[in-house]
Design an enzyme around this catalytic site. Structure first.
Site, PDB file in Angstrom:
ATOM      1  N   HIS A 367     -26.512  17.363 -25.212  1.00 32.04           N
ATOM      2  CA  HIS A 367     -25.475  16.308 -24.928  1.00 32.04           C
ATOM      3  C   HIS A 367     -23.962  16.776 -25.421  1.00 32.04           C
ATOM      4  CE1 HIS A 367     -27.765  13.232 -22.899  1.00 32.04           C
ATOM      5  NE2 HIS A 367     -28.618  13.083 -23.783  1.00 32.04           N
ATOM      6  N   CYS A 436     -23.350  18.990 -19.972  1.00 30.33           N
ATOM      7  CA  CYS A 436     -22.425  18.278 -18.591  1.00 30.33           C
ATOM      8  C   CYS A 436     -21.014  18.317 -18.799  1.00 30.33           C
ATOM      9  CB  CYS A 436     -23.051  16.767 -18.869  1.00 30.33           C
ATOM     10  SG  CYS A 436     -24.770  16.596 -18.826  1.00 30.33           S
ATOM     11  N   ARG A 445     -22.232  21.184 -14.496  1.00 31.35           N
ATOM     12  CA  ARG A 445     -22.813  21.951 -15.615  1.00 31.35           C
ATOM     13  C   ARG A 445     -21.772  22.939 -16.153  1.00 31.35           C
ATOM     14  NH1 ARG A 445     -25.274  17.924 -15.153  1.00 31.35           N
ATOM     15  NH2 ARG A 445     -27.422  17.529 -15.091  1.00 31.35           N
TER      16      ARG A 445
END
Length: 468
Positions: A367, A436, A445
């Site tokens: 993340h 991300c 991405r």
């Protein structure tokens, strides 16, 4: 011009010349010797006596009579004034007009009030008696009695025509002055009806429940509480009730306002949870998992075969970003990524090599925002920055080679053995970091590639990238 009468004038002249003043000029000399020629008696004449019962000034030794002399105080203060005597009534008038028992009170002598003594002046009283007037205190007037309040009788209302009158007219009709009735005083009972049968019937009907006020002093049904005005009719009461109610537009706006406020509060709580609480929880989980991995290595436990999904097997160090995060098998969102760990692509078409393989691309995902956000700042990495993967037996050191700022999530070629766009042209031992982008979204991405430059067993100590 009249002539002198010889006989009379001769007698007068003889009396002066043959008396006390026989010598010429003796009278003038006697007058000059007087202190007060106008008031003092001539020598040889009797002196005037002082009025009143007290002794005259000539008989009192000491200084001349004055405000400070004892004779003055005796004459002006100490001597009482004579009392006038009452005259007896005439016998004939008494017998003719009044009986004896009625006239007896008038036969007593009339007591006249004693005249107030003349008070000396203030300068004399203070000079003679410093403590007060004549040695006493100044007289204090008696206080006036307080007025006694008189009870005012409560007005009597005319209940016969109560339906045709307001409160103001009833008050005026009750006492004629328009004053407010006393709420404590009990109203006087209505006067008995006089006249014919119709008047008595109306009076009895007016004394019924419709003419009396509600018990406990409560306002009437059609009168607004606390308004103090005239009682309203039923039509006016209905109009006032309709006016007091909110319109449908007001009710709808109030409802939607409360809904929006509630939604805003919920969104604020959700944002707080995502940006703060998820990081707290993920950091706790990742820290516990790191301790668990290192404890297993210390005890010499080795996995039998492949790692299970969600199982931690390595630790990644990024010294420039101060990142130390465990690496688990798989990229499951709930079991791996949301727990603050980095996931290894190891399933299906997305399966990649391990660091211990002779060739291949070791690809991981993490993340960028929330849930521990281990790859939050990988965009700050520059070519040559070290990335170290620590396993149970070896330290694998990679150097950052290139970066792809944005690519669609469907571009799976970026984790291939020789990723296009990375600058690598032949197979080798590579590493790929995916996350991300932009921040707080998952639309695209971001890709970071690196190439292995060092492999060191754990027994030889940490590599230079971790020591420095």
């Amino acid at each position: 011009m009249t002539t002198l009468r010889p006989g009379h004038d001769a007698e007068q002249g003889a009396s002066y010349e043959q008396g006390a003043y026989e010598a010429a000029g003796a009278f003038e000399a006697a007058v000059e010797q007087l202190a007060d020629p106008l008031n003092d008696p001539l020598p040889g004449q009797p002196k005037p006596q002082a009025p009143g019962p007290g002794p005259g000034p000539a008989q009192i030794p000491g200084p001349a009579p004055g405000p400070t002399s004892p004779w003055f105080r005796s004459a002006m203060v100490e001597q009482p004034q004579p009392q006038p005597q009452a005259q007896a009534p005439h016998p004939q008038y008494e017998q003719a007009q009044y009986p004896q028992q009625q006239y007896e009170p008038y036969q007593q002598p009339v007591q006249q009030p004693q005249q107030a003594l003349q008070q000396p002046q203030e300068w004399y009283a203070r000079a003679e008696h410093p403590q007060g007037w004549y040695g006493g205190q100044r007289p204090v007037p008696a206080p006036e009695p307080a007025p006694v309040p008189t009870a005012v009788a409560a007005p009597v209302y005319d209940d016969e025509t109560v339906a045709l009158r307001t409160d103001d007219t009833r008050r005026i009709a009750g006492d004629g002055t328009g004053a407010e009735p006393d709420p404590v005083a009990r109203p006087a009972p209505p006067a008995a009806a006089t006249g014919g049968r119709a008047e008595r019937r109306r009076a009895a009907k007016g004394q019924g429940s419709r003419g009396r006020a509600p018990a406990g002093g409560a306002p009437a049904k059609d009168t607004p509480a606390g308004s103090g005005g005239a009682p309203r009719s039923r039509v006016e009461a209905r109009r006032a009730a309709r006016a007091a109610k909110d319109s449908p537009g007001v009710v709808a706006s109030r409802f939607f306002g409360e809904v929006f406020i509630s939604l805003g509060v919920l969104m604020l709580l959700f944002v707080t949870y995502q940006l703060w609480w998820t990081n707290v929880r993920a950091d706790l989980f990742a820290g516990n998992e790191t301790d668990k991995i290192q404890d297993g290595w210390a005890k010499g436990r080795k996995p039998a075969g492949a790692f299970e999904p969600g199982q931690g097997f390595a630790i990644m160090h990024i010294p420039k970003l101060d990142v130390v995060v465990p690496i688990a098998e798989g990229i499951d969102k709930e079991k791996v990524l949301d727990n603050g760990m980095v996931g290894h692509y190891a399933e299906g078409k997305l399966k990649t090599a391990m660091p211990s393989d002779e060739q291949g691309n070791f690809a991981v995902a993490g993340h960028r925002n929330t849930h521990g956000e281990p790859f939050r700042y990988i965009n700050r990495l520059k070519p040559g920055d070290p990335i170290v993967v620590e396993t149970q037996d070896t330290y694998y050191t990679y150097e950052m080679a290139s970066i792809l700022p944005q690519t669609p999530p469907s571009n799976v070629g970026v984790i291939g053995p020789v990723p296009p766009g990375s600058g690598f042209t032949e197979p080798g031992r590579y590493i790929t970091l995916t996350t991300c982008t932009p921040e707080f979204t998952s639309t695209y991405r971001m890709i970071v590639w690196g190439k292995m430059v060092d492999e060191r067993p754990r027994g030889e100590g940490q590599p230079d990238a971790l020591v420095g």
